[in-house]
Enzyme design. Sequence first.
Site, mmCIF file in Angstrom:
data_model
loop_
_atom_site.group_PDB
_atom_site.id
_atom_site.type_symbol
_atom_site.label_atom_id
_atom_site.label_comp_id
_atom_site.label_asym_id
_atom_site.label_seq_id
_atom_site.Cartn_x
_atom_site.Cartn_y
_atom_site.Cartn_z
ATOM 1 N N SER A 113 -36.310 37.590 6.438
ATOM 2 C CA SER A 113 -37.066 36.618 5.801
ATOM 3 C C SER A 113 -37.847 35.904 6.620
ATOM 4 O O SER A 113 -39.081 36.636 7.423
ATOM 5 C CB SER A 113 -36.074 35.589 4.916
ATOM 6 O OG SER A 113 -37.042 34.781 4.186
ATOM 7 N N HIS A 114 -37.823 34.728 6.786
ATOM 8 C CA HIS A 114 -38.654 33.723 7.656
ATOM 9 C C HIS A 114 -38.372 33.848 9.172
ATOM 10 O O HIS A 114 -38.987 33.208 10.063
ATOM 11 C CB HIS A 114 -38.726 32.479 7.111
ATOM 12 C CG HIS A 114 -37.467 31.917 7.001
ATOM 13 N ND1 HIS A 114 -36.526 32.212 6.193
ATOM 14 C CD2 HIS A 114 -36.913 30.758 7.511
ATOM 15 C CE1 HIS A 114 -35.422 31.453 6.303
ATOM 16 N NE2 HIS A 114 -35.544 30.439 7.271
ATOM 17 N N ASP A 277 -44.258 34.359 3.988
ATOM 18 C CA ASP A 277 -43.463 34.631 5.148
ATOM 19 C C ASP A 277 -43.162 35.875 5.623
ATOM 20 O O ASP A 277 -43.858 36.677 4.921
ATOM 21 C CB ASP A 277 -42.178 33.800 4.849
ATOM 22 C CG ASP A 277 -41.161 34.261 3.793
ATOM 23 O OD1 ASP A 277 -42.104 35.085 2.907
ATOM 24 O OD2 ASP A 277 -39.961 34.542 3.710
ATOM 25 N N ASP A 279 -41.254 38.170 4.450
ATOM 26 C CA ASP A 279 -40.882 39.299 3.323
ATOM 27 C C ASP A 279 -41.712 38.985 2.249
ATOM 28 O O ASP A 279 -41.390 39.936 0.991
ATOM 29 C CB ASP A 279 -39.314 39.851 3.192
ATOM 30 C CG ASP A 279 -38.741 38.430 2.468
ATOM 31 O OD1 ASP A 279 -39.149 37.026 2.967
ATOM 32 O OD2 ASP A 279 -37.786 38.394 1.856
ATOM 33 N N ASP A 281 -41.664 36.314 0.248
ATOM 34 C CA ASP A 281 -41.068 35.382 -0.913
ATOM 35 C C ASP A 281 -41.340 34.009 -0.763
ATOM 36 O O ASP A 281 -40.960 33.200 -1.828
ATOM 37 C CB ASP A 281 -39.693 35.884 -1.195
ATOM 38 C CG ASP A 281 -38.714 35.649 0.067
ATOM 39 O OD1 ASP A 281 -39.111 35.016 0.972
ATOM 40 O OD2 ASP A 281 -37.382 35.633 0.049
ATOM 41 N N ARG A 282 -41.741 33.681 0.402
ATOM 42 C CA ARG A 282 -42.021 32.150 0.290
ATOM 43 C C ARG A 282 -43.467 31.818 0.522
ATOM 44 O O ARG A 282 -44.241 32.700 0.756
ATOM 45 C CB ARG A 282 -41.208 31.655 1.625
ATOM 46 C CG ARG A 282 -39.948 31.865 1.693
ATOM 47 C CD ARG A 282 -38.935 31.290 2.960
ATOM 48 N NE ARG A 282 -37.612 31.406 2.783
ATOM 49 C CZ ARG A 282 -36.795 30.564 3.046
ATOM 50 N NH1 ARG A 282 -36.879 29.463 3.554
ATOM 51 N NH2 ARG A 282 -35.362 31.004 3.312
ATOM 52 N N LYS A 376 -37.863 34.882 -5.602
ATOM 53 C CA LYS A 376 -38.997 34.225 -5.362
ATOM 54 C C LYS A 376 -40.211 34.795 -4.855
ATOM 55 O O LYS A 376 -39.958 36.163 -4.475
ATOM 56 C CB LYS A 376 -38.464 33.134 -4.438
ATOM 57 C CG LYS A 376 -37.999 33.438 -3.003
ATOM 58 C CD LYS A 376 -37.423 32.107 -2.151
ATOM 59 C CE LYS A 376 -36.613 32.686 -0.893
ATOM 60 N NZ LYS A 376 -35.184 32.839 -1.149
#
Length: 536
Positions: A113-114, A277, A279, A281-282, A376
């Site tokens: 992710s982030h 981010d 991937d 999703d944010r 998300k």
Amino acid sequence: MDIVTHQISPFDGQKPGTSGLRKKTRTFMEQGYLEAFVQSTFNAIEGCTGKTFVIGGDGRYFNAEAIQTILRMAAANGAARCIVGQNGLLSTPAASNLIRKRQADGGLILSASHNPGGIDADFGIKYNIANGGPAPEQITAAIHAQTKTITGYKTLDAADLDLSEPLKTELGTMVVEVVDPVSDYASLMESLFDFPAIRDLLAGGFAIKFDAMHAVTGPYAREILENRLGAPAGTVLNGTPSVDFGKGHPDPNPIWAKPLVDMVMSDNGPDFAAASDGDGDRNMILGKGVYVTPSDSLAVLAANAHLAPGYSRGLAGVARSMPTSRAADRVAEKLGINAFETPTGWKFFGNLLDAGRATICGEESAGTGSDHVREKDGLWAVLLWLNILAARRMSVADIMRDHWQTYGRDYYSRHDYEAVDKTVAETIMADLAAITALPDGIEKIDSFAYTDPVDNSRSENQGMRVFFTSGARAVMRLSGTGTEGATIRLYLEQYEPADGQLDREPQQALAPLIAAIDDLTDLKTRTGRAGPDVIT
């Protein structure tokens, strides 16, 4: 191509967190480590025979090698088909969409992710189920149980596949389909939002910038914002995915995306700016001179979603993670719809979305999404904001001001104490839970537990909540997304009514609450910090 079984011993610590298994990249590169977790996942879902999986990741270091390993293992375990993003790339929301659209049995998404990428940074993997969402707790628990007893894994004795162009090929008896990672997702976005209205807004001189942070969202943003919506070339910044995210930290917040923040806060900055981010999703939302907190963004999107064609019928309900501010609850109350409070982790929204109980969901950690997928979705949030701006023809600052004058303002901030000694962090949490004599000004202290209203499953110990007689609230929990030590996250919230002081600086507005929590927990002294490492 022969199927080969390799003997292996269990690895300690392969328990999936809120978003799968995350460790240092070098850990995943250890002989057999990735294979042990993937085989445990296949075992936990009762095998792969005849099944179809979607596979892709955010392009970070080791992404390409891990995908080849997974493909060989899926073939050896009897999978019928694997659908893979071109060059191994798939944003997390795009992967969720593909799982749903192609009616796959599940998917393996490679991302931390982030978190930073690189050989000395972080890597991750998670399993998503057939609805496109993260595996629920009963499946992650089964995966963890398998990791403790695994004795071997199956793989195919075969060379790497060329994933650089869309094609169909075979690996053993399994079909491998390499697909354009962007097109299906971009078409889904075009079905939800008023692209002609947004095109007209941008053509009229409304200036925007999007920072892809050298991560997976770059190709998606270029196709949608520049190609389909007509934003000028160069609107998308840092748009080429990199294995180490340009040696940056792909976390869309004012700390790690400071150049974008400085740009939009300048006199000649764009009218609107956003970032996503690692991937995809944010999201982070900015307007000229204003930063929109994720909690406020969720509330504004819920209040205005009806302006987008995909949500013109209204919302079934709104769901938020427990640490997220209660701003969305106030919107739901005014709309006469249900508001749900769940534990942290997008997987907890899945049942609500599948049952039609909620339409829009969000987390304070910059994740927002809806029932169009089961993850998300950073670009989705950006496009809904642009749709709202196109419909209302107001600045971001004016929209926020109008929202607070209607619903009041929840002053909100998150304070992160990172890489804290795990024993110290767990003791702080335990001591807070053990308090029985409440100090003056505190109404209640509890450990958040959640009963899913759809299947009645129970999740306990999801974070400590402290409620104050003033209406303020503080939440403390340990993060499950880091790879070193423990991260203590402190969430602070103070409500100000619509006729109150709506233009205060958040840290000043929250100062009494910050002091009260430090008095209660002795957090700074016990962590050895003068203050939090990150404030958002």
